[in-house]
Design a protein around this motif. Structure first.
Motif, mmCIF file in Angstrom:
data_model
loop_
_atom_site.group_PDB
_atom_site.id
_atom_site.type_symbol
_atom_site.label_atom_id
_atom_site.label_comp_id
_atom_site.label_asym_id
_atom_site.label_seq_id
_atom_site.Cartn_x
_atom_site.Cartn_y
_atom_site.Cartn_z
ATOM 1 N N PHE A 263 0.813 -1.209 0.000
ATOM 2 C CA PHE A 263 0.000 0.000 0.000
ATOM 3 C C PHE A 263 0.853 1.270 0.000
ATOM 4 C CE2 PHE A 263 -3.031 -3.195 1.312
ATOM 5 C CZ PHE A 263 -4.197 -2.795 0.698
ATOM 6 N N GLU A 264 2.148 1.116 -0.218
ATOM 7 C CA GLU A 264 3.020 2.277 -0.365
ATOM 8 C C GLU A 264 2.888 2.810 -1.788
ATOM 9 O OE1 GLU A 264 4.882 3.849 1.873
ATOM 10 O OE2 GLU A 264 4.105 2.494 3.433
ATOM 11 N N PRO A 265 2.568 4.097 -1.962
ATOM 12 C CA PRO A 265 2.406 4.651 -3.308
ATOM 13 C C PRO A 265 3.703 4.587 -4.113
ATOM 14 C CG PRO A 265 1.411 6.088 -1.679
ATOM 15 C CD PRO A 265 2.202 5.064 -0.917
ATOM 16 N N ILE A 266 3.567 4.459 -5.420
ATOM 17 C CA ILE A 266 4.706 4.438 -6.335
ATOM 18 C C ILE A 266 4.598 5.627 -7.285
ATOM 19 C CG2 ILE A 266 5.749 3.209 -8.289
ATOM 20 C CD1 ILE A 266 5.050 0.601 -6.892
ATOM 21 N N PRO B 81 -8.711 -9.926 -10.097
ATOM 22 C CA PRO B 81 -7.302 -9.899 -10.498
ATOM 23 C C PRO B 81 -6.408 -9.145 -9.525
ATOM 24 C CG PRO B 81 -8.592 -8.399 -11.850
ATOM 25 C CD PRO B 81 -9.572 -9.174 -11.023
ATOM 26 N N TYR B 82 -5.306 -9.799 -9.155
ATOM 27 C CA TYR B 82 -4.347 -9.156 -8.262
ATOM 28 C C TYR B 82 -3.765 -7.890 -8.879
ATOM 29 C CZ TYR B 82 -3.922 -12.485 -4.407
ATOM 30 O OH TYR B 82 -4.152 -13.237 -3.278
ATOM 31 N N ILE B 83 -3.587 -7.877 -10.203
ATOM 32 C CA ILE B 83 -2.922 -6.732 -10.804
ATOM 33 C C ILE B 83 -3.721 -5.444 -10.580
ATOM 34 C CG2 ILE B 83 -3.953 -7.063 -13.080
ATOM 35 C CD1 ILE B 83 -0.366 -5.862 -12.265
ATOM 36 N N VAL B 84 -5.049 -5.529 -10.577
ATOM 37 C CA VAL B 84 -5.867 -4.344 -10.317
ATOM 38 C C VAL B 84 -5.724 -3.929 -8.853
ATOM 39 C CG1 VAL B 84 -8.200 -3.385 -10.326
ATOM 40 C CG2 VAL B 84 -7.477 -4.917 -12.161
ATOM 41 N N LEU B 85 -5.719 -4.912 -7.958
ATOM 42 C CA LEU B 85 -5.501 -4.611 -6.542
ATOM 43 C C LEU B 85 -4.136 -3.966 -6.314
ATOM 44 C CD1 LEU B 85 -6.781 -7.648 -4.430
ATOM 45 C CD2 LEU B 85 -7.552 -5.274 -4.300
ATOM 46 N N GLU B 86 -3.099 -4.571 -6.901
ATOM 47 C CA GLU B 86 -1.732 -4.085 -6.681
ATOM 48 C C GLU B 86 -1.548 -2.676 -7.227
ATOM 49 O OE1 GLU B 86 0.692 -8.331 -6.842
ATOM 50 O OE2 GLU B 86 0.046 -7.380 -8.699
ATOM 51 N N ALA B 87 -2.071 -2.427 -8.412
ATOM 52 C CA ALA B 87 -1.950 -1.089 -8.995
ATOM 53 C C ALA B 87 -2.727 -0.063 -8.182
ATOM 54 C CB ALA B 87 -2.438 -1.112 -10.444
ATOM 55 N N SER B 88 -3.910 -0.444 -7.719
ATOM 56 C CA SER B 88 -4.718 0.475 -6.915
ATOM 57 C C SER B 88 -4.049 0.761 -5.575
ATOM 58 C CB SER B 88 -6.116 -0.109 -6.694
ATOM 59 O OG SER B 88 -6.787 -0.306 -7.929
ATOM 60 N N ALA B 89 -3.449 -0.261 -4.975
ATOM 61 C CA ALA B 89 -2.752 -0.072 -3.699
ATOM 62 C C ALA B 89 -1.534 0.821 -3.861
ATOM 63 C CB ALA B 89 -2.335 -1.415 -3.117
ATOM 64 N N ALA B 90 -0.920 0.807 -5.047
ATOM 65 C CA ALA B 90 0.240 1.656 -5.322
ATOM 66 C C ALA B 90 -0.175 3.053 -5.765
ATOM 67 C CB ALA B 90 1.110 1.010 -6.396
ATOM 68 N N ALA B 91 -1.483 3.335 -5.723
ATOM 69 C CA ALA B 91 -2.036 4.650 -6.082
ATOM 70 C C ALA B 91 -1.789 5.002 -7.539
ATOM 71 C CB ALA B 91 -1.499 5.745 -5.161
ATOM 72 N N PRO C 84 8.447 -8.040 -11.886
ATOM 73 C CA PRO C 84 7.517 -7.801 -10.778
ATOM 74 C C PRO C 84 6.602 -6.622 -11.070
ATOM 75 C CG PRO C 84 9.766 -8.075 -9.977
ATOM 76 C CD PRO C 84 9.857 -7.934 -11.469
ATOM 77 N N ALA C 85 5.354 -6.728 -10.609
ATOM 78 C CA ALA C 85 4.364 -5.693 -10.894
ATOM 79 C C ALA C 85 4.794 -4.327 -10.365
ATOM 80 C CB ALA C 85 3.011 -6.094 -10.315
ATOM 81 N N ARG C 86 5.255 -4.266 -9.109
ATOM 82 C CA ARG C 86 5.573 -2.957 -8.534
ATOM 83 C C ARG C 86 6.751 -2.298 -9.255
ATOM 84 N NH1 ARG C 86 3.217 -1.090 -3.930
ATOM 85 N NH2 ARG C 86 5.099 -0.005 -3.238
ATOM 86 N N GLU C 87 7.668 -3.088 -9.755
ATOM 87 C CA GLU C 87 8.752 -2.516 -10.567
ATOM 88 C C GLU C 87 8.178 -1.872 -11.825
ATOM 89 O OE1 GLU C 87 12.173 -4.171 -13.578
ATOM 90 O OE2 GLU C 87 11.969 -5.196 -11.644
ATOM 91 N N MET C 88 7.211 -2.541 -12.437
ATOM 92 C CA MET C 88 6.643 -2.025 -13.678
ATOM 93 C C MET C 88 5.771 -0.800 -13.447
ATOM 94 S SD MET C 88 8.129 -3.864 -15.802
ATOM 95 C CE MET C 88 7.376 -2.999 -17.175
#
Length: 373
Positions: free
Chosen positions: A188-191, A285-295, A264-268
């Motif tokens: 949940f840390e923004p990127i 899908p995890y990718i939508v969750l992961e992207a949303s959590a990264a703001a 890795p998703a967060r790298e991308m």
């Protein structure tokens, strides 16, 4: 604290969001004092598979066990459940949790005839992606229906999956619950994207089901307000990579589209300003969750459980299988990135307290405990 359980997590192959879910669940259950084992397919895998399984070794006190679990129906679908059943007896297993169609098949047949073991099934999409009117779809739905009698609980990652399963298959006699996938606190840390980030980024399997053809068609005519053609970076691999490479060449997009391989998703997320998820079918899908959590801004289709993640911004979702609608949404991002960032902030606020690993495992752990009563 919940009574310690002895649990077998059963799946075919350690890939994608299904494995991410099983790995998170396994680690957290082990941290809470439960004894966990893992069953996977013995007939497939590579060095990356072995690395993933090795990374879980400290969390699987009951070991990692390999049996033939073919992708398609075959003789092993009869023999492997008996092997899992014997393993469960040897390990004094209380919970057999099958993930995906084949994992669920093995878990539930292995539970057959036992009064002490309970079978839990999480479809993870699986057979739900089949057309129930097609011959193969009708066969899979019939098999699922036949296994309901040895299914003690059904766990769905989305309300969509639960509704679809009930419509096409039916329901278990006892427990049916929706337990959303969850993310770790660090996710949940923004990127913030790099200064040289592409306009758009895709992370996922390179296959038509994920809408990679729609992305290429939507991207081709796009030009940003700076007068420069829109750019894209894509991470992943899959059965349609060859088609994708040819499509990029046919449209002369080699200077605008970068294929980064598996990353890795967060790298991308740091290498693209807006995340694209134009899938034709999904569960949660995890990718939508992961992207949303990264703001990160996300453009996604209205399929499966994605509206459950988008929450207050679900009206921004685009129709599936519609390249023109996808292109319009991408153009809107290019012309007004601030509005997309505001939507991203609203989504982050929505999911932060609804989609955590802790909450996910709390609910699954409570389900296991209830089955033992």
């Amino acid at each position: 604290m919940a009574r310690p359980q002895r649990i077998l997590q059963i799946m075919r192959a350690p890939v994608g969001g299904l494995f991410r879910h099983v790995a998170d669940l396994t680690r957290e259950l082990a941290d809470r004092g439960h004894a966990v084992g893992l069953v996977v397919d013995s007939t497939s895998g590579d060095a990356q598979t072995e690395q993933k399984l090795a990374a879980l070794s400290d969390a699987v006190a009951l070991g990692i066990h390999r049996f033939p679990i073919p992708r398609l129906l075959g003789p092993a679908d009869i023999s492997t459940p008996f092997k899992i059943s014997r393993l469960a007896a040897d390990l004094d297993i209380s919970i057999l949790h099958g993930h995906g169609a084949k994992g669920g098949f093995g878990a539930r047949l292995a539970r057959f005839g036992s009064r002490t073991r309970k079978a839990v099934y999480t479809p993870h999409g699986g057979a739900l992606h089949f057309n129930p009117r097609s011959p193969s779809g009708a066969l899979f739905m019939a098999i699922e229906r036949g296994l309901l009698g040895v299914t003690d609980a059904l766990v769905f990652e989305s309300a969509y999956a639960k509704e679809t399963f009930a419509k096409h298959v039916g329901g278990a006699k006892r427990h049916q619950v929706v337990i959303h996938n969850g993310l770790a606190a660090a996710e949940f840390e923004p990127i913030i994207p790099n200064a040289d980030a592409a306009d758009f980024v895709f992370v996922g399997e390179l296959r038509m089901l994920k809408g990679i053809d729609l992305i290429i068609e939507a991207l081709a005519p796009l030009v940003g307000p700076n007068g420069l053609p829109a750019t894209l970076i894509m991470a992943g691999d899959g059965p349609d990579r060859g088609w994708l490479e040819q499509a990029i060449a046919d449209r002369n997009l080699q200077q605008r589209v970068t294929l980064a391989g598996v990353k890795p998703a967060r790298e991308m997320f740091s290498r693209g300003r807006c995340v694209l998820v134009p899938s034709r079918a999904e569960s949660l899908p995890y990718i939508v969750l992961e992207a949303s959590a990264a703001a990160r801004p996300v453009i996604a289709t209205r399929v499966g459980g994605i509206p459950e993640i988008f929450g207050p911004t679900s009206d921004r979702l685009v129709p599936a299988d519609d390249a023109a609608a996808l292109s319009s949404a991408m153009a809107a991002f290019l012309n007004n990135p601030d509005a997309a960032s505001a939507d991203a902030s609203a989504r982050l606020d929505f999911i932060r307290n609804r989609f955590s690993v802790g909450m996910m495992v709390d609910d699954i752990e409570a389900l296991y405990a209830n089955l033992g009563r």
